[in-house]
Design a protein around this motif. Structure first.
Motif, mmCIF file in Angstrom:
data_model
loop_
_atom_site.group_PDB
_atom_site.id
_atom_site.type_symbol
_atom_site.label_atom_id
_atom_site.label_comp_id
_atom_site.label_asym_id
_atom_site.label_seq_id
_atom_site.Cartn_x
_atom_site.Cartn_y
_atom_site.Cartn_z
ATOM 1 N N ASP A 125 0.879 -1.025 -0.118
ATOM 2 C CA ASP A 125 -0.048 0.024 -0.035
ATOM 3 C C ASP A 125 0.816 1.118 -0.058
ATOM 4 O OD1 ASP A 125 -1.828 2.272 0.812
ATOM 5 O OD2 ASP A 125 -3.121 0.927 1.621
ATOM 6 N N LYS A 126 0.990 1.997 -1.174
ATOM 7 C CA LYS A 126 1.824 2.875 -1.293
ATOM 8 C C LYS A 126 1.715 4.125 -0.381
ATOM 9 C CE LYS A 126 3.721 6.058 -4.721
ATOM 10 N NZ LYS A 126 3.535 6.530 -6.151
ATOM 11 N N GLU A 127 0.253 4.467 -0.266
ATOM 12 C CA GLU A 127 -0.297 5.585 0.503
ATOM 13 C C GLU A 127 0.214 5.391 2.166
ATOM 14 O OE1 GLU A 127 -4.276 6.485 0.100
ATOM 15 O OE2 GLU A 127 -3.857 7.126 -2.107
ATOM 16 N N LYS A 128 0.082 4.250 2.546
ATOM 17 C CA LYS A 128 0.290 3.716 3.915
ATOM 18 C C LYS A 128 1.701 3.340 4.083
ATOM 19 C CE LYS A 128 -4.297 2.404 5.363
ATOM 20 N NZ LYS A 128 -5.094 1.357 5.650
ATOM 21 N N ASN A 129 2.451 3.244 2.949
ATOM 22 C CA ASN A 129 3.979 2.736 3.225
ATOM 23 C C ASN A 129 3.982 1.507 3.938
ATOM 24 O OD1 ASN A 129 6.708 2.485 2.748
ATOM 25 N ND2 ASN A 129 7.029 3.513 4.545
ATOM 26 N N GLU A 130 3.249 0.410 3.544
ATOM 27 C CA GLU A 130 3.217 -0.830 4.332
ATOM 28 C C GLU A 130 2.831 -2.256 3.496
ATOM 29 O OE1 GLU A 130 -1.221 -1.289 6.353
ATOM 30 O OE2 GLU A 130 0.124 -0.349 7.462
ATOM 31 N N ILE A 131 3.287 -3.254 3.884
ATOM 32 C CA ILE A 131 2.971 -4.282 3.188
ATOM 33 C C ILE A 131 1.647 -4.930 3.617
ATOM 34 C CG2 ILE A 131 3.619 -7.195 2.947
ATOM 35 C CD1 ILE A 131 6.011 -5.165 1.918
ATOM 36 N N LYS A 137 2.340 -11.469 10.037
ATOM 37 C CA LYS A 137 3.340 -11.980 10.530
ATOM 38 C C LYS A 137 3.856 -13.322 10.131
ATOM 39 C CE LYS A 137 3.838 -14.112 14.678
ATOM 40 N NZ LYS A 137 4.015 -14.274 15.992
ATOM 41 N N PHE A 138 3.195 -14.244 9.670
ATOM 42 C CA PHE A 138 3.438 -15.518 9.503
ATOM 43 C C PHE A 138 4.099 -15.298 7.989
ATOM 44 C CE2 PHE A 138 0.472 -17.683 12.574
ATOM 45 C CZ PHE A 138 1.502 -18.054 13.411
ATOM 46 N N ILE A 139 3.455 -14.694 7.352
ATOM 47 C CA ILE A 139 3.860 -14.549 5.787
ATOM 48 C C ILE A 139 5.154 -13.749 5.576
ATOM 49 C CG2 ILE A 139 3.419 -13.635 3.586
ATOM 50 C CD1 ILE A 139 0.307 -14.452 4.063
ATOM 51 N N LEU A 140 5.551 -12.946 6.515
ATOM 52 C CA LEU A 140 6.664 -11.862 6.218
ATOM 53 C C LEU A 140 7.809 -12.742 7.156
ATOM 54 C CD1 LEU A 140 5.452 -8.392 7.500
ATOM 55 C CD2 LEU A 140 6.106 -9.157 5.249
ATOM 56 N N PRO A 188 -5.720 -10.175 10.993
ATOM 57 C CA PRO A 188 -5.087 -10.096 9.790
ATOM 58 C C PRO A 188 -3.599 -9.918 10.203
ATOM 59 C CG PRO A 188 -7.045 -8.811 9.871
ATOM 60 C CD PRO A 188 -6.898 -9.381 11.243
ATOM 61 N N GLU A 189 -3.172 -9.407 11.292
ATOM 62 C CA GLU A 189 -1.759 -9.050 11.491
ATOM 63 C C GLU A 189 -0.983 -10.264 11.848
ATOM 64 O OE1 GLU A 189 0.278 -6.293 11.395
ATOM 65 O OE2 GLU A 189 -1.456 -5.448 10.341
ATOM 66 N N LEU A 190 -1.542 -11.309 12.390
ATOM 67 C CA LEU A 190 -1.011 -12.729 12.841
ATOM 68 C C LEU A 190 -0.714 -13.326 11.394
ATOM 69 C CD1 LEU A 190 0.004 -14.631 14.928
ATOM 70 C CD2 LEU A 190 -2.430 -15.566 14.848
ATOM 71 N N LEU A 191 -1.747 -13.414 10.548
ATOM 72 C CA LEU A 191 -1.349 -13.929 9.367
ATOM 73 C C LEU A 191 -0.207 -13.122 8.545
ATOM 74 C CD1 LEU A 191 -2.015 -16.160 7.011
ATOM 75 C CD2 LEU A 191 -3.762 -14.437 6.041
ATOM 76 N N TYR A 193 -3.539 -16.753 -0.744
ATOM 77 C CA TYR A 193 -2.600 -17.674 0.154
ATOM 78 C C TYR A 193 -3.048 -19.072 0.349
ATOM 79 C CZ TYR A 193 0.524 -18.917 3.958
ATOM 80 O OH TYR A 193 1.460 -19.466 4.688
ATOM 81 N N PHE A 194 -2.649 -20.214 -0.216
ATOM 82 C CA PHE A 194 -3.271 -21.446 -0.401
ATOM 83 C C PHE A 194 -2.530 -22.447 0.522
ATOM 84 C CE2 PHE A 194 -4.140 -19.311 -4.356
ATOM 85 C CZ PHE A 194 -5.484 -19.634 -4.515
ATOM 86 N N ASP A 195 -1.940 -22.057 1.644
ATOM 87 C CA ASP A 195 -1.385 -23.067 2.664
ATOM 88 C C ASP A 195 -2.621 -22.979 3.566
ATOM 89 O OD1 ASP A 195 -0.622 -24.494 4.367
ATOM 90 O OD2 ASP A 195 1.370 -23.532 4.720
ATOM 91 N N ALA A 196 -3.429 -24.171 3.528
ATOM 92 C CA ALA A 196 -4.687 -24.157 4.255
ATOM 93 C C ALA A 196 -4.472 -24.255 5.599
ATOM 94 C CB ALA A 196 -5.472 -25.302 3.701
ATOM 95 N N ASN A 197 -3.317 -25.231 6.216
ATOM 96 C CA ASN A 197 -3.194 -25.159 7.470
ATOM 97 C C ASN A 197 -2.130 -23.925 7.913
ATOM 98 O OD1 ASN A 197 -4.074 -27.679 7.652
ATOM 99 N ND2 ASN A 197 -2.306 -28.764 6.900
ATOM 100 N N GLY A 198 -1.843 -23.064 7.083
ATOM 101 C CA GLY A 198 -0.994 -21.807 7.476
ATOM 102 C C GLY A 198 -2.082 -20.648 7.714
ATOM 103 N N LYS A 199 -3.353 -20.889 7.204
ATOM 104 C CA LYS A 199 -4.171 -19.654 7.473
ATOM 105 C C LYS A 199 -5.685 -19.888 8.105
ATOM 106 C CE LYS A 199 -6.536 -19.705 2.801
ATOM 107 N NZ LYS A 199 -6.735 -18.960 1.801
ATOM 108 N N ASN A 200 -5.907 -21.455 8.139
ATOM 109 C CA ASN A 200 -7.136 -21.426 8.669
ATOM 110 C C ASN A 200 -7.274 -21.094 10.143
ATOM 111 O OD1 ASN A 200 -8.134 -22.247 6.265
ATOM 112 N ND2 ASN A 200 -8.014 -24.457 6.654
#
Length: 699
Positions: free
Chosen positions: A464-470, A494-497, A489-492, A477-484
């Motif tokens: 997001d260019k306006e907020k300058n954030e990822i 953190k995992f992806i970063l 949103p911030e926890l997901l 994101y298709f890792d079901a066990n990684g997101k279910n």
């Protein structure tokens, strides 16, 4: 009945000034007396420092070669620094190694061993001062029996696995196997601590726990090649239900699991918790280890936790805050990436959007980091690195489903016209036969080293260019066990970063990036050089350009990337053009300038490109430099063009020969107004291919 594994023959490496006395001692050793052949290497240049260095090198590389099980201890192997080490003694070592290969004592080349897991994770490593400090801390605490738990924290590439394996081997080494002549002062302290621990714990029972199945299989294979160790000593968390242990060492402890998104593993998890009298809803595999061990050592990095099933950081915080029972240590140095701590700090700033915008693009002489405009270019570049140095792999975020898991002919990853497949094997994928043609993910590369990593950042991550954030797009994101089950949103995020940071710390010599999201790509490009910028070569005025050594002919033509260019005669090279040192060139290579936007996915407008002269063979799917006598183009005139080539052939019934029915020259452009150039029947006779595109030399 399980087939019994073939036992490896034994070998021992030692230096001595008195061969007769040393051999006499070996005859009294229960294992060394079984050795049948002795080989001596000697010379008038073998001073004490050189001899110790050659000895330690032979131990490390024979272990990595894998033909023998070594009887050596793992102490006294220090990195000696002495006069003429690099210019003289390294060449002597190479000569000794080639002689051993000629004698069939070893099988692999030194470069092959450098890339092998047997070498990378061998217990025959020289520890750094920082690792040695943590080793002594652990041994003292175990010997004094004043702590029950230990947590050693360290980021990716800080040497946690090496220290874990070294410690495990050390506590399984007999006193008579130590060669006291090669030790430094701290080594004697370590040996005394090992003696004290063994005297207090007869028949010490230990396990090395590795949560990830793939990396566990790799370490099992290493343990088969080391005296005193065995594959059965390396276990998964579920194996702990069978036994109690004096000491459990856990590598990659951040991947121990709790009861979240476990899939088929739910049943196993619940039954083990019941057996161990633990509450399945609150317990984790960390609790299994605490329950089944007298002492436990966790090697841990909170920033490599990548799934909601990973044990919570709060549990490790609770352990570390219990100062009475838990000792803590830290590994700070960076051993994996040659970019060192500056590169690690840069990745942190980049992913957290904390790097000042006015900072120059990140660049290090000793480390390759660059962005690619086109994913296919990056794939091609990784394949060249694999040919040159080995251990180069494409890896990606889990931003595509995995249909090839069920249908081996299916493709998984679609980026423009590029189609790729995920890894076809789960265990030890990096070292599998077809890995160079596949794409790995976090679950197949965590814990491993690469020479070069080509990373695809999928559409699950943006900017997001306006907020300058990822930003994160959960639907991509298709890792079901990684997101279910993740509601925050911030926890997901953190995992992806954490996933991408872990991936970007795999490559020891270089990291290349292709970013699917345009906004994120533009953000990255403010801080990371494009590959064209990073590898562009200016003419070296300090020495002459030598054709086909450090330069290629630059022909006097401008091939059009929009259509056929103005008619030109190629009468010879007008000048020489320098090429990067790591590029393999032959007398079949040449360069020319390519203009136009119809190939801008692969070739920027105005780029100097490297081509290989075309003689014969299939060229379907290749990018070619071609010419045609009669075809005209409204924008560029006639004659030369660069396009992706496809042809259709038919068999002449009268002559029995094959001939072109049609030729299609396809643009690869972000501008959809460019159309295919179609040549049919007689038009194909006037068509000539002059070269096959290899790569961009300069933008």
């Amino acid at each position: 009945m399980k087939k019994e594994e073939k036992k490896l023959p034994l070998a021992y490496v030692g230096e001595t000034a008195d061969a007769i006395s040393r051999l006499t001692k070996h005859l009294a050793h229960p294992d060394k007396v079984k050795l049948e052949d002795t080989y001596f290497f000697y010379g008038n240049k073998f001073n004490k420092s050189a001899t110790l260095d050659i000895e330690s090198g032979l131990i490390r590389y024979l272990s990595g070669d894998g033909k023998y099980k070594l009887l050596n201890a793992n102490l006294g192997l220090v990195d000696h620094n002495y006069y003429q080490r690099d210019e003289l003694y390294q060449e002597i070592f190479k000569a000794i190694w080639e002689e051993l290969r000629a004698l069939k004592i070893c099988r692999k080349t030194l470069s092959d061993i450098d890339n092998s897991p047997l070498f990378k994770y061998s217990p025959y490593k020289a520890l750094s001062p920082e690792q040695t400090k943590n080793l002594i801390f652990l041994l003292e605490a175990i010997a004094n029996n004043d702590k029950k738990r230990f947590v050693i924290q360290g980021g990716a590439g800080s040497g946690k696995s090496i220290l874990a394996i070294f410690l495990f081997k050390l506590l399984h080494t007999s006193e008579e196997d130590f060669n006291f002549g090669t030790f430094k002062d701290e080594d004697y302290r370590i040996i005394q601590l090992v003696k004290d621990i063994k005297q207090a714990n007869k028949n010490l029972k230990m396990a090395l726990v590795i949560p990830m199945d793939s990396f566990r299989a790799t370490v099992k294979s290493i343990f088969k090649h080391v005296k005193g160790l065995g594959a059965e000593m390396v276990v998964g968390p579920a194996d702990l239900r069978k036994n109690n242990y004096d000491i459990i060492i856990v590598d990659e402890a951040h991947r121990l699991r709790r009861r979240v998104n476990l899939g088929p593993y739910f049943g196993v998890f619940d039954s083990i918790c019941e057996e161990l009298h633990l509450d399945k809803n609150t317990a984790s595999e960390v609790d299994w280890i605490l329950k089944q061990s007298c002492k436990s050592i966790f090697f841990y990095d909170a920033f490599q936790s990548v799934k909601p099933s990973d044990a919570l950081p709060e549990q490790f915080d609770e352990l570390m805050n219990n100062k009475e029972e838990t000792g803590t240590g830290n590994l700070i140095s960076q051993f994996r990436v040659r970019g060192g701590l500056p590169y690690v700090a840069f990745i942190d700033e980049l992913l957290l959007c904390k790097r000042p915008q006015n900072e120059p693009k990140f660049f290090l002489d000793e480390y390759e980091l660059s962005l690619f405009h086109d994913v296919n270019n990056m794939v091609d570049h990784i394949k060249k690195k694999e040919e040159q140095e080995g251990l180069a792999r494409i890896i990606a975020g889990y931003a595509w489903p995995w249909p090839s898991q069920q249908n081996k002919t299916a493709y998984d990853i679609f980026i423009g016209e590029t189609h790729l497949r995920w890894n076809s094997v789960k265990r030890d994928w990096i070292n599998s036969a077809n890995a160079i043609n596949e794409v790995g993910c976090i679950h197949t590369v965590q814990g491993y080293d690469l020479n070069y990593a080509g990373i695809i950042l999928g559409n699950e991550i943006g900017y997001d260019k306006e907020k300058n954030e990822i930003i994160i797009r959960k639907e991509h994101y298709f890792d079901a066990n990684g997101k279910n089950g993740i509601k925050e949103p911030e926890l997901l995020k953190k995992f992806i970063l954490n996933i991408y940071k872990t991936l970007m710390l795999r490559g020891m010599k270089g990291t290349y990036l292709y970013v699917c999201d345009e906004a994120l790509r533009n953000y990255f490009s403010r801080h990371i050089p494009w590959h064209d910028e990073a590898t562009s070569v200016e003419e070296d005025t300090s020495g002459p350009l030598i054709p086909f050594v450090n330069s290629v002919p630059l022909y006097n033509l401008e091939a059009s990337a929009g259509g056929f260019s103005d008619l030109q005669q190629v009468t010879g090279a007008s000048q020489l053009y320098p090429v990067p040192q790591d590029l393999r060139i032959t007398r079949e290579h040449f360069a020319c300038k390519v203009v136009g936007e119809s190939m801008n996915k692969r070739i920027p407008n105005g780029a100097i490109c490297l081509f290989r002269k075309y003689d014969s063979g299939s060229r379907n799917g290749e990018i070619v430099l071609a010419s045609h006598i009669d075809i005209q183009d409204a924008d560029y005139g006639a004659n030369y063009t660069v396009k992706k080539y496809y042809s259709k052939k038919v068999k002449n019934k009268e002559t029995g020969t094959w001939q072109h029915e049609s030729i299609t020259l396809m643009p690869l452009s972000t501008d959809e107004t460019y159309e295919n150039i179609e040549l049919k029947n007689d038009e194909t006779a006037q068509f000539t291919i002059h070269g096959i595109f290899e790569e961009v030399l300069s933008p």
